[in-house]
Design an enzyme around this catalytic site. Structure first.
Site, short mmCIF file in Angstrom:
data_model
loop_
_atom_site.label_atom_id
_atom_site.label_comp_id
_atom_site.label_asym_id
_atom_site.label_seq_id
_atom_site.Cartn_x
_atom_site.Cartn_y
_atom_site.Cartn_z
N ASP A 76 0.82 -1.21 0.00
CA ASP A 76 0.00 0.00 0.00
C ASP A 76 0.85 1.26 0.00
OD1 ASP A 76 -2.30 -1.42 -0.12
OD2 ASP A 76 -3.03 -0.91 1.89
N GLY A 77 2.01 1.23 0.68
CA GLY A 77 2.90 2.38 0.68
C GLY A 77 3.40 2.70 -0.73
N ASP A 135 -4.97 9.70 4.15
CA ASP A 135 -5.20 10.48 5.35
C ASP A 135 -4.20 11.62 5.54
OD1 ASP A 135 -2.89 9.07 6.30
OD2 ASP A 135 -4.18 7.46 7.02
N ASP A 145 -2.44 12.06 21.40
CA ASP A 145 -1.31 11.92 20.47
C ASP A 145 -1.57 12.58 19.12
OD1 ASP A 145 0.01 10.57 22.40
OD2 ASP A 145 -0.01 8.61 21.43
N ALA A 174 -6.77 2.02 6.88
CA ALA A 174 -5.35 2.27 7.14
C ALA A 174 -5.16 2.69 8.61
CB ALA A 174 -4.82 3.32 6.16
N THR A 216 -6.52 4.95 10.42
CA THR A 216 -7.78 5.15 11.12
C THR A 216 -8.30 3.85 11.73
OG1 THR A 216 -8.44 7.06 9.79
CG2 THR A 216 -10.20 5.81 10.80
N SER A 249 -6.57 1.23 12.76
CA SER A 249 -5.77 0.85 13.92
C SER A 249 -6.02 1.76 15.11
CB SER A 249 -4.29 0.83 13.56
OG SER A 249 -3.82 2.12 13.25
#
Length: 292
Positions: free
Chosen positions: A67-68, A142, A171, A183, A185, A187
């Site tokens: 995906d990266g 994102d 955070d 993605a 979101t 996790s």
């Protein structure tokens, strides 16, 4: 048909699957274009192209990697508006539509125009400091506002269409497209959203609020985040996990739907829910096997 091939050489050991792809493109009567770095590793001689030239010359882009790699390739084609398809050489791979064992089938369908195109919404974000725009970028997945290296709480005053939402201590915050819902979101405890939906998802990261949950807005909304002016440590805005911008107290981050979109080629007829179920279940099973 010119098919541009972008490869994450670290994911494709010995360029095994790249060679399979190039052979299949040749066999099916199309022309492949590779960049100079890939050509050099393959031992090709003759014309070599930069990644920019490759995109300009291509009718379709095929990306090999995870995906990266897909996100990196997607950023490269924003101005060209060329359709893109991914071959998954990674682990989870929600963005890559083609399995590495289905390359020849996929190429046949590409050459015969036997595929559909999904337009995926993008987000555009601006960072404003002292009334000046210091950075602009575009995201498929994102825009993440997060604390820096030090473990200090980041306070983010958040608005939707100039309506105050909350002051989020924690955070950071993730502003996500539906494509990005599987993605970061996911996790962070955010919802899974059908990728062709027109929505913006706002998800706190490790919030110091017991009641804090994701918020879903329609795509026409504008999300504004102001970094607490008392913030005296570094924080970051990260776009698609690819590019990072340092921010500081008082900075304003404005994120909204982009006027651009990404054309993602869909070769397989599998529904999103089937893909979701298969990938998450398969990953869970693989992790359990590794524990034994």
């Amino acid at each position: 048909m010119n098919i541009g091939v972008l490869v994450n050489v670290e994911k494709d050991e010995g360029l095994k699957y790249t060679k399979i792809l190039l052979d299949s493109i040749n066999k099916n009567g199309a022309k492949y274009i590779v960049c100079e770095k890939t050509a050099k590793r393959l031992g090709f001689k003759g014309n070599s192209y930069s990644e920019v030239e490759l995109v300009e010359m291509s009718d379709i882009i095929v990306c090999l990697g995870g995906d990266g790699s897909f996100l990196k390739a997607a950023r490269m084609i924003l101005e060209k508006d060329v359709p893109i398809v991914g071959i998954n050489l990674g682990n989870l791979g929600f963005l890559a539509d083609v399995d590495k064992n289905e390359i020849d089938i996929a190429v046949k369908k590409l050459v015969n125009n036997d595929y559909s195109i999904e337009k995926r919404m993008l987000l555009e974000t601006e960072i404003i400091r002292n009334n000046n725009v210091i950075a602009k970028d575009t995201a498929l997945n994102d825009v993440v506002v997060s604390r820096g290296a030090l473990s200090r709480i980041l306070h983010l005053r958040t608005y939707v269409d100039d309506n105050f939402m909350d002051m989020f201590p924690g955070d950071g915050l993730i502003i996500s497209t539906p494509t990005g819902s599987t993605a970061y979101t996911l996790s962070a405890g955010g919802p899974i959203v059908q990728p062709d939906a027109g929505l913006i998802i706002i998800t706190p990261i490790c919030p110091h609020l017991l009641y804090s949950r994701s918020y879903i807005a329609t795509k026409d909304k504008v999300v504004k985040i102001i970094v607490d002016e008392d913030c005296d440590h570094n924080a970051m805005v990260t776009v698609d996990g690819q590019v990072g911008y340092e921010i500081r107290g008082g900075d304003l981050i404005i994120t909204k739907e982009s006027t651009k979109s990404i054309k993602m080629i869909k070769i397989n007829k599998r529904h999103f829910l089937e893909v979701l179920r298969r990938k998450i279940y398969d990953r869970g099973e693989k992790m359990r096997r590794n524990e034994v």
